[in-house]
Design an enzyme around this catalytic site. Structure first.
Site, mmCIF file in Angstrom:
data_model
loop_
_atom_site.group_PDB
_atom_site.id
_atom_site.type_symbol
_atom_site.label_atom_id
_atom_site.label_comp_id
_atom_site.label_asym_id
_atom_site.label_seq_id
_atom_site.Cartn_x
_atom_site.Cartn_y
_atom_site.Cartn_z
ATOM 1 N N HIS A 129 51.359 -13.347 -3.462
ATOM 2 C CA HIS A 129 50.684 -13.945 -2.326
ATOM 3 C C HIS A 129 51.721 -14.278 -1.267
ATOM 4 O O HIS A 129 52.830 -14.687 -1.599
ATOM 5 C CB HIS A 129 49.930 -15.222 -2.742
ATOM 6 C CG HIS A 129 48.861 -15.589 -1.780
ATOM 7 N ND1 HIS A 129 49.107 -16.310 -0.651
ATOM 8 C CD2 HIS A 129 47.536 -15.298 -1.770
ATOM 9 C CE1 HIS A 129 47.981 -16.461 0.017
ATOM 10 N NE2 HIS A 129 47.013 -15.852 -0.639
ATOM 11 N N ASP A 134 42.216 -13.100 -6.631
ATOM 12 C CA ASP A 134 41.490 -11.854 -6.888
ATOM 13 C C ASP A 134 41.671 -11.322 -8.297
ATOM 14 O O ASP A 134 40.976 -10.386 -8.696
ATOM 15 C CB ASP A 134 41.939 -10.775 -5.895
ATOM 16 C CG ASP A 134 41.440 -11.068 -4.501
ATOM 17 O OD1 ASP A 134 40.297 -11.532 -4.393
ATOM 18 O OD2 ASP A 134 42.187 -10.849 -3.547
ATOM 19 N N HIS A 139 43.849 -7.447 1.297
ATOM 20 C CA HIS A 139 43.235 -8.759 1.586
ATOM 21 C C HIS A 139 42.026 -8.878 0.648
ATOM 22 O O HIS A 139 42.200 -8.900 -0.573
ATOM 23 C CB HIS A 139 42.879 -8.799 3.070
ATOM 24 C CG HIS A 139 42.490 -10.138 3.615
ATOM 25 N ND1 HIS A 139 42.613 -11.302 2.913
ATOM 26 C CD2 HIS A 139 41.975 -10.492 4.827
ATOM 27 C CE1 HIS A 139 42.192 -12.309 3.655
ATOM 28 N NE2 HIS A 139 41.793 -11.851 4.823
HETATM 29 N N1 CMC Z 1 53.113 -5.855 -7.450
HETATM 30 C C1 CMC Z 1 54.407 -5.486 -7.516
HETATM 31 N N2 CMC Z 1 55.362 -5.924 -6.682
HETATM 32 C C2 CMC Z 1 54.986 -6.774 -5.721
HETATM 33 C C3 CMC Z 1 53.652 -7.214 -5.589
HETATM 34 C C4 CMC Z 1 52.708 -6.715 -6.507
HETATM 35 N N3 CMC Z 1 51.425 -7.106 -6.423
HETATM 36 N N4 CMC Z 1 53.570 -8.060 -4.533
HETATM 37 C C5 CMC Z 1 54.801 -8.158 -4.043
HETATM 38 N N5 CMC Z 1 55.660 -7.384 -4.746
HETATM 39 C C6 CMC Z 1 57.094 -7.252 -4.565
HETATM 40 C C7 CMC Z 1 57.417 -6.454 -3.309
HETATM 41 O O1 CMC Z 1 57.541 -5.076 -3.612
HETATM 42 C C8 CMC Z 1 58.724 -7.075 -2.913
HETATM 43 O O2 CMC Z 1 59.735 -6.589 -3.770
HETATM 44 P P1 CMC Z 1 61.211 -6.300 -3.190
HETATM 45 O O3 CMC Z 1 61.737 -7.649 -2.778
HETATM 46 O O4 CMC Z 1 61.931 -5.680 -4.325
HETATM 47 O O5 CMC Z 1 61.020 -5.374 -2.034
HETATM 48 C C9 CMC Z 1 58.561 -8.546 -3.262
HETATM 49 O O6 CMC Z 1 57.609 -8.560 -4.340
HETATM 50 C C10 CMC Z 1 58.066 -9.412 -2.124
HETATM 51 O O7 CMC Z 1 56.826 -8.882 -1.698
HETATM 52 P P2 CMC Z 1 56.341 -8.856 -0.204
HETATM 53 O O8 CMC Z 1 55.673 -7.537 0.035
HETATM 54 O O9 CMC Z 1 57.425 -9.281 0.717
HETATM 55 O O10 CMC Z 1 55.245 -9.990 -0.230
HETATM 56 P P3 CMC Z 1 54.196 -10.248 0.908
HETATM 57 O O11 CMC Z 1 54.142 -11.707 1.069
HETATM 58 O O12 CMC Z 1 54.474 -9.433 2.122
HETATM 59 O O13 CMC Z 1 52.849 -9.657 0.279
HETATM 60 C C11 CMC Z 1 50.797 -9.499 -0.802
HETATM 61 C C12 CMC Z 1 51.832 -10.448 -0.234
HETATM 62 C C13 CMC Z 1 49.589 -10.313 -1.297
HETATM 63 C C14 CMC Z 1 50.295 -8.534 0.300
HETATM 64 C C15 CMC Z 1 51.420 -8.687 -1.944
HETATM 65 O O14 CMC Z 1 51.874 -9.569 -2.939
HETATM 66 C C16 CMC Z 1 50.466 -7.653 -2.530
HETATM 67 O O15 CMC Z 1 50.357 -6.548 -1.994
HETATM 68 N N6 CMC Z 1 49.751 -8.000 -3.652
HETATM 69 C C17 CMC Z 1 48.778 -7.103 -4.219
HETATM 70 C C18 CMC Z 1 47.494 -7.168 -3.404
HETATM 71 C C19 CMC Z 1 46.718 -8.458 -3.654
HETATM 72 O O16 CMC Z 1 46.543 -8.885 -4.781
HETATM 73 N N7 CMC Z 1 46.237 -9.060 -2.549
HETATM 74 C C20 CMC Z 1 45.401 -10.255 -2.616
HETATM 75 C C21 CMC Z 1 46.016 -11.407 -1.920
HETATM 76 S S1 CMC Z 1 45.174 -12.945 -2.304
HETATM 77 C C22 CMC Z 1 43.625 -12.798 -1.576
HETATM 78 C C23 CMC Z 1 43.679 -12.899 -0.095
HETATM 79 O O17 CMC Z 1 44.041 -13.961 0.449
HETATM 80 O O18 CMC Z 1 43.330 -11.916 0.559
#
Ligand code: CMC
Length: 436
Positions: free
Chosen positions: A307, A363, A268
């Site tokens: 995101h 971020d 987050h």
């Molecule tokens: N790098 C590599 N792969 C990723 C990433 C990433 N940053 N984010 C998602 N994926 C992949 C994930 O592994 C999955 O792949 P597969 O379908 O092969 O399993 C696919 O993309 C879908 O991801 P998800 O985990 O279902 O997506 P989510 O909506 O649950 O997660 C997130 C959203 C923000 C937690 C995630 O994208 C992440 O961990 N990003 C990095 C951390 C980050 O930058 N966070 C800041 C968010 S914005 C500020 C805020 O509001 O806090």
């Protein structure tokens, strides 16, 4: 059959149900009527990360993730970032409308006079270890404020509620700046109420021996923009914590300490810190392709990408990129910017990221700005928490006033052991157990 309804047939029993649809949603409790027999508890929906569950009716922030739209109270984020200030935006979030001139002047004047904190809060902060994480210090000191304002517990009184909101918005920058000064071993600087909100913050952060700190107007404005962009983001992890804890009708300081703890996490608000650590680890533009391969192999995440809601682009990221350019004019170019630009370029063209709709989020560039301001990475989530205070409070106030609000109490799907008899310790065998 009513048009706005869902017809459901339970194939276990053959029974048919009509479930009303309102505002594009069904009420989860409507599912409870779907039973196999009279003893059945009723059907539940299972949604551990709230992927498709609306937890509130809200009129604060609108996001269209597919089209990359973010609005506060209807106003596009781009216009607010261009025209507004953080305190005006905070007013908008809390009261629902932009203030008239006299309202704005009164609001700003009042907040400026709540920036000081009790000396004992200062002593509390001084008690932390020299290397305490500033976010841990912020979470703790926000929680501590509840003991300084015991009347805050009377959350049914709208005037008392509003007073705590003003106090929190005004005091959090003071606590944040002091957490930073603590990490640097510098004396804490008291607020200068003749400066603007962000100018005063810069003064509390960076003033050394000068009788009067003069903030750079470009940096002051850049912080205003960053604060506006971070002020709210509807039902994210920390806002959900604020509402959930607030639903127990605890005081807002305690609820906000919980929300800030949610923001602390690397998925987050801690992500900007993680982005900078990642860029430093990559270190050089030539190492970017190899890092991208590690991401694609699932070894590491590309921090600052992806995101839960934005699946097109994060509109905040675009504005922040422009703000970064303005800041670098003053501070000099951050050498890690080239690594970030190369990473963004490769990722935006790569099938792995394109097919998963992974784009830079807020971020990705904010950390580069904070680093250019000479802030340690540990301060990044704190920089996020300062403006998010307004959003948390708006979410909290809306929740308190919502006649449908009850204490948050999700259901669970119990998958543990069935009833079994207690075994005396002498009769138990030693096993390698992991905490479950
Ligand atoms: N790098 C590599 N792969 C990723 C990433 C990433 N940053 N984010 C998602 N994926 C992949 C994930 O592994 C999955 O792949 P597969 O379908 O092969 O399993 C696919 O993309 C879908 O991801 P998800 O985990 O279902 O997506 P989510 O909506 O649950 O997660 C997130 C959203 C923000 C937690 C995630 O994208 C992440 O961990 N990003 C990095 C951390 C980050 O930058 N966070 C800041 C968010 S914005 C500020 C805020 O509001 O806090």
């Amino acid at each position: 059959m009513p048009a706005d309804s869902l017809s459901v047939t339970d194939n276990r029993t053959g029974a048919a149900y009509e479930i009303p649809i309102a505002d594009g949603a069904i009420r989860a409790t409507e599912l409870r009527q779907i039973k196999v027999d009279e003893d059945d508890f009723g059907l539940m929906s299972y949604d551990p990360a709230f992927l498709n569950t609306a937890s509130a009716r809200s009129s604060i922030t609108f996001i269209d993730g597919d089209r990359g739209i973010l609005r506060y109270r209807g106003y596009p984020i781009e216009q607010l970032a261009e025209e507004s200030t953080y305190l005006e935006t905070a007013y908008l979030l809390l009261f629902g409308e932009l203030p008239a001139r006299d309202e704005l002047d009164g609001w700003v004047d009042e907040l400026v006079h709540h920036t000081f904190v009790h000396e004992n809060v200062k002593r509390l902060m001084e008690a932390f270890r020299y290397d305490a994480h500033p976010m841990g210090m912020l979470v703790s000191s926000v929680a501590a404020l509840s003991t300084f304002y015991p009347e805050a517990a009377r959350i049914d009184d709208p005037e008392i509620r509003l007073m705590q909101a003003k106090r929190l918005i005004a005091k959090v920058p003071t606590l944040a700046a002091w957490a930073y000064r603590h990490s640097r071993g510098l004396p804490y600087v008291y607020p200068d109420n003749d400066l603007g909100f962000t100018g005063n913050f810069l003064s509390m952060m960076f003033r050394i021996a000068e009788p009067r700190y003069t903030p750079d107007p470009v940096l002051e404005r850049a912080l205003e923009v960053l604060f506006i962009l971070h002020a709210d983001h509807e039902q994210n992890c920390s806002a959900n914590a604020m509402r959930s804890i607030g639903s127990s009708r605890v005081d807002p300081y305690s609820a906000m300490a919980g929300a800030a703890a949610g923001l602390y996490g690397p998925l987050h608000g801690g992500a900007n810190e993680a982005v900078l650590r990642m860029l430093a680890e990559i270190g050089d533009v030539r190492s970017v392709p190899a890092y991208v391969e590690r991401v694609k192999a699932g070894e590491v995440l590309l921090m600052g990408f992806g995101h839960r809601i934005y699946k097109n682009y994060d509109p905040r990221a675009r504005i922040i990129k422009e703000t970064a350019d303005a800041v670098f004019e003053v501070t000099g170019r951050n050498p890690l910017l080239d690594v970030a630009l190369e990473l963004e370029k490769i990722a935006l063209e790569d099938e792995y990221f394109v097919s998963r709709k992974l784009y830079p989020n807020v971020d990705f560039y904010s950390g580069l700005i904070y680093e250019a301001l000479d802030l340690p990475t540990a301060m990044f989530p704190v920089m996020f928490a300062i403006p998010r205070t307004a959003g948390w409070l708006a979410q909290w106030l809306e929740g308190i006033d919502d006649p449908e609000q009850k204490i948050a109490r999700p259901r669970q799907l119990y998958v543990g052991a069935d009833e079994r008899d207690y075994v005396p310790v002498e009769d138990r065998v030693t096993r390698e157990l992991v905490a479950v």
